[in-house]
Design a protein around this motif. Structure first.
Motif, PDB file in Angstrom:
ATOM      1  N   ALA A  11       0.831  -1.208   0.000  1.00  0.00           N
ATOM      2  CA  ALA A  11       0.000   0.000   0.000  1.00  0.00           C
ATOM      3  C   ALA A  11       0.862   1.253   0.000  1.00  0.00           C
ATOM      4  O   ALA A  11       0.566   2.229  -0.714  1.00  0.00           O
ATOM      5  N   TYR A  12       1.941   1.239   0.759  1.00  0.00           N
ATOM      6  CA  TYR A  12       2.815   2.410   0.829  1.00  0.00           C
ATOM      7  C   TYR A  12       3.466   2.687  -0.525  1.00  0.00           C
ATOM      8  O   TYR A  12       3.522   3.842  -0.973  1.00  0.00           O
ATOM      9  N   GLU A  13       3.953   1.640  -1.183  1.00  0.00           N
ATOM     10  CA  GLU A  13       4.593   1.847  -2.477  1.00  0.00           C
ATOM     11  C   GLU A  13       3.596   2.352  -3.514  1.00  0.00           C
ATOM     12  O   GLU A  13       3.932   3.193  -4.358  1.00  0.00           O
ATOM     13  N   GLN A  14       2.371   1.844  -3.468  1.00  0.00           N
ATOM     14  CA  GLN A  14       1.348   2.317  -4.396  1.00  0.00           C
ATOM     15  C   GLN A  14       1.025   3.787  -4.134  1.00  0.00           C
ATOM     16  O   GLN A  14       0.880   4.581  -5.075  1.00  0.00           O
ATOM     17  N   LEU A  15       0.900   4.160  -2.873  1.00  0.00           N
ATOM     18  CA  LEU A  15       0.645   5.559  -2.529  1.00  0.00           C
ATOM     19  C   LEU A  15       1.812   6.452  -2.950  1.00  0.00           C
ATOM     20  O   LEU A  15       1.602   7.551  -3.480  1.00  0.00           O
ATOM     21  N   ARG A  16       3.009   5.979  -2.721  1.00  0.00           N
ATOM     22  CA  ARG A  16       4.193   6.787  -3.043  1.00  0.00           C
ATOM     23  C   ARG A  16       4.344   7.017  -4.537  1.00  0.00           C
ATOM     24  O   ARG A  16       4.629   8.131  -4.977  1.00  0.00           O
ATOM     25  N   SER A  73      12.006   1.833   7.512  1.00  0.00           N
ATOM     26  CA  SER A  73      12.860   1.101   6.587  1.00  0.00           C
ATOM     27  C   SER A  73      12.403   1.243   5.151  1.00  0.00           C
ATOM     28  O   SER A  73      13.139   0.917   4.228  1.00  0.00           O
ATOM     29  N   GLN A  74      11.182   1.725   4.915  1.00  0.00           N
ATOM     30  CA  GLN A  74      10.707   1.913   3.557  1.00  0.00           C
ATOM     31  C   GLN A  74      10.940   3.337   3.085  1.00  0.00           C
ATOM     32  O   GLN A  74      11.027   3.601   1.903  1.00  0.00           O
ATOM     33  N   VAL A  75      11.013   4.283   4.033  1.00  0.00           N
ATOM     34  CA  VAL A  75      11.141   5.679   3.659  1.00  0.00           C
ATOM     35  C   VAL A  75      12.599   6.067   3.491  1.00  0.00           C
ATOM     36  O   VAL A  75      12.957   6.822   2.607  1.00  0.00           O
ATOM     37  N   LEU A  76      13.458   5.534   4.355  1.00  0.00           N
ATOM     38  CA  LEU A  76      14.861   5.876   4.316  1.00  0.00           C
ATOM     39  C   LEU A  76      15.605   4.939   3.378  1.00  0.00           C
ATOM     40  O   LEU A  76      15.067   3.951   2.907  1.00  0.00           O
ATOM     41  N   PRO A  77      16.871   5.235   3.050  1.00  0.00           N
ATOM     42  CA  PRO A  77      17.642   4.374   2.158  1.00  0.00           C
ATOM     43  C   PRO A  77      17.675   2.938   2.648  1.00  0.00           C
ATOM     44  O   PRO A  77      17.505   2.665   3.834  1.00  0.00           O
ATOM     45  N   GLU A  78      17.976   2.003   1.749  1.00  0.00           N
ATOM     46  CA  GLU A  78      17.799   0.590   2.054  1.00  0.00           C
ATOM     47  C   GLU A  78      18.929  -0.025   2.852  1.00  0.00           C
ATOM     48  O   GLU A  78      18.739  -1.035   3.495  1.00  0.00           O
ATOM     49  N   GLU A  79      20.132   0.515   2.796  1.00  0.00           N
ATOM     50  CA  GLU A  79      21.215  -0.110   3.532  1.00  0.00           C
ATOM     51  C   GLU A  79      21.018   0.090   5.025  1.00  0.00           C
ATOM     52  O   GLU A  79      20.781   1.206   5.476  1.00  0.00           O
TER      53      GLU A  79
END
Length: 331
Positions: free
Chosen positions: A100-105, A301-307
């Motif tokens: 849902a977050y990725e779709q919204l983003r 963890s979804q908003v900030l960089p992945e490392e």
């Protein structure tokens, strides 16, 4: 075809798989804190005296006393009673929230012209996606709460209410229909939205404050301090709704699935404050805070960089997500 190329064809499937695996590990590690929190939140509402309890249940004072009491009176493995529906819940919640977050983003809120996703949009997206994910996963939360309280029911001299995950689901549906699976969903969704809001906003604010005003570099110490503060704020904002949710889900019901203690979540809130005081809404606060700090309950963890070295390095889930992603991609 290389593993990276193959994985890139199914980005959402791979992310969901990674999220599910990481959520399972994180849930197994931190579940005793969730069980302790649930027992503390129920303690004091007086349901045993009103609904057939034959033995006065043990009263614990604090997180450690509760943990030791469960181990002494029920056995150490009972600290993981209800972990199966908790894993189901975490997989459904984390996966639904992520998608849902990725779709919204990408499709609704949109990025800025420079390709950056602003923090205020991330906050809105995290609240909406967290609430949606929690609504979908609410039936598993209901079963989890009821299974977590089985040990206490036995100590009160009550008969078992459920005998496993499948029996719990079928019993709830038989008594209240499909709608009965969503008992307590309102405070559950409210809690998820508040936790995501408090966690994400505080994490970003504290991290940037430390980088601007102290000599601490952008490393695991900075992110660890930010995660502790964000977990504290999220626990402060979300615990009252969590207490109401737990009590509504655990209350005894009649043959039609209607609650015998509370008419609604608002009624539960009013009764709890009137009979036990305002701070009854913060029962189980410490295990809630400790669990949030180690289990990454927000979308950080979804908003900030992945490392993990540049994000929520304090999180069990973040570490396992990164490790599994490297393994699947063949890095």
């Amino acid at each position: 075809m290389s593993p990276v190329q193959e994985n890139s064809r199914w980005p959402r499937v791979s992310k969901f798989t990674l999220s599910a695996c990481a959520a399972t590990v994180a849930e197994l590690v931190t579940f005793p804190l969730d069980l302790i929190k649930t027992r503390l939140q129920i303690q004091g509402e007086g349901s045993s005296q009103q609904h057939g309890g034959n033995v006065q249940p043990p009263k614990y004072r604090g997180m450690l006393s509760t943990a030791l009491g469960i181990v002494r009176e029920e056995g150490p493995l009972k600290l993981w009673q209800g972990v199966t529906p908790a894993i189901y819940r975490h997989i459904v919640y984390s996966g639904g929230r992520m998608l849902a977050y990725e779709q919204l983003r990408e499709s609704v809120l949109g990025r800025s012209e420079d390709g950056v996703f602003p923090v205020w949009k991330a906050v809105i997206g995290s609240m909406i996606s967290g609430a949606l994910g929690q609504f979908i996963a609410s039936p598993t939360d209901l079963v989890k709460v009821q299974m977590q309280m089985e040990g206490r029911r036995r100590l009160e001299g009550k008969p078992p209410r459920v005998h496993g995950v499948y029996h719990a689901f079928t019993k709830i549906v038989a008594e209240g229909g499909i709608r009965g699976l969503w008992a307590g969903w309102v405070p559950n969704v409210q809690r998820a939205a508040l936790v995501n809001l408090g966690d994400l906003m505080t994490y970003d604010t504290v991290k940037h404050f430390l980088l601007r005003n102290t000599s601490i570099p952008d490393n695991s110490i900075c992110h660890g301090l930010a995660s502790i503060c964000s977990g504290l704020v999220a626990a402060i904002m979300g615990t009252p709704a969590d207490v109401v949710k737990t009590r509504v889900m655990n209350q005894p019901r009649d043959s039609n699935g209607r609650g015998l203690l509370y008419k609604s979540s608002t009624d539960c809130l009013v009764q709890s404050v009137r009979k036990e005081g305002f701070f009854s809404l913060y029962k189980g606060f410490l295990p809630t805070w400790f669990r949030m700090g180690s289990n990454d309950e927000s979308l950080t963890s979804q908003v900030l960089p992945e490392e993990p070295e540049t994000r929520f390095d304090f999180s069990w889930k973040a570490k396992w997500h990164f490790t599994l992603r490297k393994y699947i991609q063949g890095v």
